[in-house]
Design an enzyme around this catalytic site. Sequence first.
Site, mmCIF file in Angstrom:
data_model
loop_
_atom_site.group_PDB
_atom_site.id
_atom_site.type_symbol
_atom_site.label_atom_id
_atom_site.label_comp_id
_atom_site.label_asym_id
_atom_site.label_seq_id
_atom_site.Cartn_x
_atom_site.Cartn_y
_atom_site.Cartn_z
ATOM 1 N N ASP A 229 0.875 -1.165 0.000
ATOM 2 C CA ASP A 229 0.000 0.000 0.000
ATOM 3 C C ASP A 229 0.917 1.222 0.000
ATOM 4 O O ASP A 229 2.076 1.150 0.424
ATOM 5 C CB ASP A 229 -0.947 0.000 1.207
HETATM 6 C C1 BGC Z 1 -4.968 3.362 0.149
HETATM 7 C C2 BGC Z 1 -5.073 2.412 -1.030
HETATM 8 C C3 BGC Z 1 -4.885 3.172 -2.315
HETATM 9 C C4 BGC Z 1 -3.540 3.868 -2.266
HETATM 10 C C5 BGC Z 1 -3.235 4.675 -3.517
HETATM 11 C C6 BGC Z 1 -3.696 4.192 0.101
HETATM 12 O O1 BGC Z 1 -3.723 5.190 1.069
HETATM 13 O O2 BGC Z 1 -5.002 2.637 1.346
HETATM 14 O O3 BGC Z 1 -6.305 1.757 -1.010
HETATM 15 O O4 BGC Z 1 -4.982 2.308 -3.397
HETATM 16 O O5 BGC Z 1 -3.524 4.774 -1.168
HETATM 17 O O6 BGC Z 1 -4.051 5.796 -3.595
#
Ligand code: BGC
Length: 807
Positions: A229
């Site tokens: 993530d």
């Molecule tokens: C979120 C993800 C997301 C990623 C990119 C993170 O903060 O938890 O679900 O895909 O950011 O935006």
Amino acid sequence: MKYKDIIEKMTIEEKASLMSGKDFWQTQDIERLGINNIFLADGPHGIRKQAEAADHLGLNESLPATCFPTAATVANSWNTELGEKIGQYLGEEAVAQKVNVLLGPGINMKRDPLCGRNFEYFSEDPYHAGKIAAGYIKGIQSHGISACVKHFAVNNQEERRMSIDTIVDERTLREIYLTAFEIAVKEGNTKTVMSSYNMLNGAYTNENIHLMREILRDEWNYDGVVVTDWGGSNDRVAGLIAGNELEMPTTAGETNKEIIDAIKSGKLKEEVLDEAVDRILDLIFTTEEVFNKPYKTEFDVKEHHQVAQEVAEESIVLLKNEGNILPLKDGIKVATIGDFAENPRYQGAGSSIVNPTVLDNTLECIEGSGIVSVGYEPGFERYGKKNQNKIDRACALAKEADVVLLYIGLDEATEAEGLDRQNMKIPQNQIDLLDAIYEVNPNIVAILSCGAAVEMPWIDKVKGLLHGYLNGQAGAKAILRIIKGEVNPSGKLAETYPVRYEDTPAFHHFPGKEVSVEYREAMYIGYRYYDSANVEVRFPFGFGLSYTTFDYSDIQMDKDGVTFKLTNSGEVAGMEIAQMYVACQSNEIFRPKKELKGFKKVFLNPGETQTVTIPFDDKTFRYFNVKTNQWEVEEANYTITIGASSVDVRLEDTIFIEGTNAPLPYDKEKLPSYYSGKANNVSEDEFETLLGRKVPVSTWDRSKPLGYNDTIAQCQYAKGGFARFAFRSISFSHWFLKKIGKRETANLIMMSVYHMPFRGVARMTGGIINMPMLDGILMIVNGRFFKGLRHVLKERSKMLKVAKGNN
Ligand code: BGC
């Protein structure tokens, strides 16, 4: 290895460069070898491709895309084919925007109704979530690009999501928190998985060998890519060893160097890196094929909007319909009240925010709908306190009408990524409005817009209740079509609505303490708990009304599955969701009273009967045995119930199933709460017995200096006065912003600063602050201000020199 030839030509530096992003959204390219970069973009219910300024918080605008209903909404359709259809449309838009990896669906379990991101997740049941997610994935990937199922795993809260250690027993992990991922991997064949931010039983998920290697790779044979993530990487080399290939976003080469150093020192075997390169190359090459041929760079905005509407229509849930107030009879005079009718709440907040191509709103859709409208009043201030003036005006309007359509719900600052809700209530100013309208016109149909369960102490004051959830850019029209009877509602809840928050199974252990959260309720989440512990609920899992009625009859069962007849016994066509629950009659091994193991959505014309078959599969009778460390089947009689909801049992039969004769895993005497199902307040001792080890200390060790994985919030007890001052300033800004009504900005502070671990400062700034500079910052935090400052400046100038040299 598939790409041995190319890998043999690569230098270690080139290999390492592929392991992290080139920028916020793209992977690295290597021109010399014909390796292109690919684009990853959010998010689950629409494409969020940021063409300019990038962020993961939903701050900067993205290219227009269809905003489909969010996962929590679509889950209510219980229609796996519909999931696949949404996936196909999402995939088409992703291709049109040249996106290779679509970062969704999100399939974490709804352990607690307050999790701020529940709107982005499907269900409190893993089988249900897994099946719908597999549909999405198949649909997205039918275009040759990749889905990315997230957040693997046990990311069930937003509070301290980047540091919290989730303590969960192995059986619960397997049966509840991993099953949906297992289905997404094995049936959906997802090409990409996103690891979560949190720790699982003491190790960050992206470094967790048990989760990443033993389960994901060895047991499930997953051969796709795992991406962190955004900013979630901790020890890059440990992550790579565990099989987390890609780190996002860019670290400006900093972690590539760590990988190279680890190879040189022998800490990391080159084969492990090669294996990771091979998988990333496969993702790059397979997902760029579609772009190597002529492809559609536009999509039919109207058609996609229409699909978003159809999806909403199948997902809206009718929860109450006293005296058949719905559908509205012709000629009935309607007053539309509630700010949500004018400003729809149709999606959540955070990284999933979509910039819709068009946005329907109720006031516009009512015109020309055939509904006789006497007018509109907002009735309340979305973010404000009670406004008597608005209430008075709304009541005056309500008096003129036969029926009031009351649009209420949660605002966008309450349900957001990065923070959990404080309670399960809708704002008091909306309840005040409802109370006042009830006095002048009790014919109220409430239309609810929120992405998760809420308490409904006010329910007796409404005759009709339609739950639209967050139903996308075409949701307003979909709701009106149901109100008018042009569409027969067929959604059923994919989560339980408790009477009050205190009744929920994780109430005493959500969101945990400073360091960890203990899943003491084990597998008893959602209906598994309410049902087993006999706790009364407002609306059970699987519940939803229709304008018609359905009869169930003639159950027959054999070793392959169950067959029965379903008849539409009412006056209008409709769809019914028949649900199959399995209950083991033995109590040697504790289990929930019953568990969902199959479902089918069936369309029936009035008077029509269909024979429905729900097959058994590998998950119908299995349980995870912690002694043998594998899935087993207990030899016993099993009751199979077919229900219209988890409590509305229509048919039942019993079947004897031969077992695998595994040794009993538990000592019954020592686990009384789990055997009784009353698992909402399990003692530490009993939980430790289940876990098979001591729970770790759950509070911060205030005597230690702060390190990379401590959070900014911990500055409150830092040795350095400057850090304590910074903490107080952050807390004050948060308080002040809330006070002046800037709740969304206040949320951002919580989300992106307060709970951020120090390492995140380096991981999320794309190389502006590197780890050596962070060491200096930590010196300041830990009380060595001048030494730390000198260190930061020295490392910064070093970094600038290197950057200059590279240019
Ligand atoms: C979120 C993800 C997301 C990623 C990119 C993170 O903060 O938890 O679900 O895909 O950011 O935006």
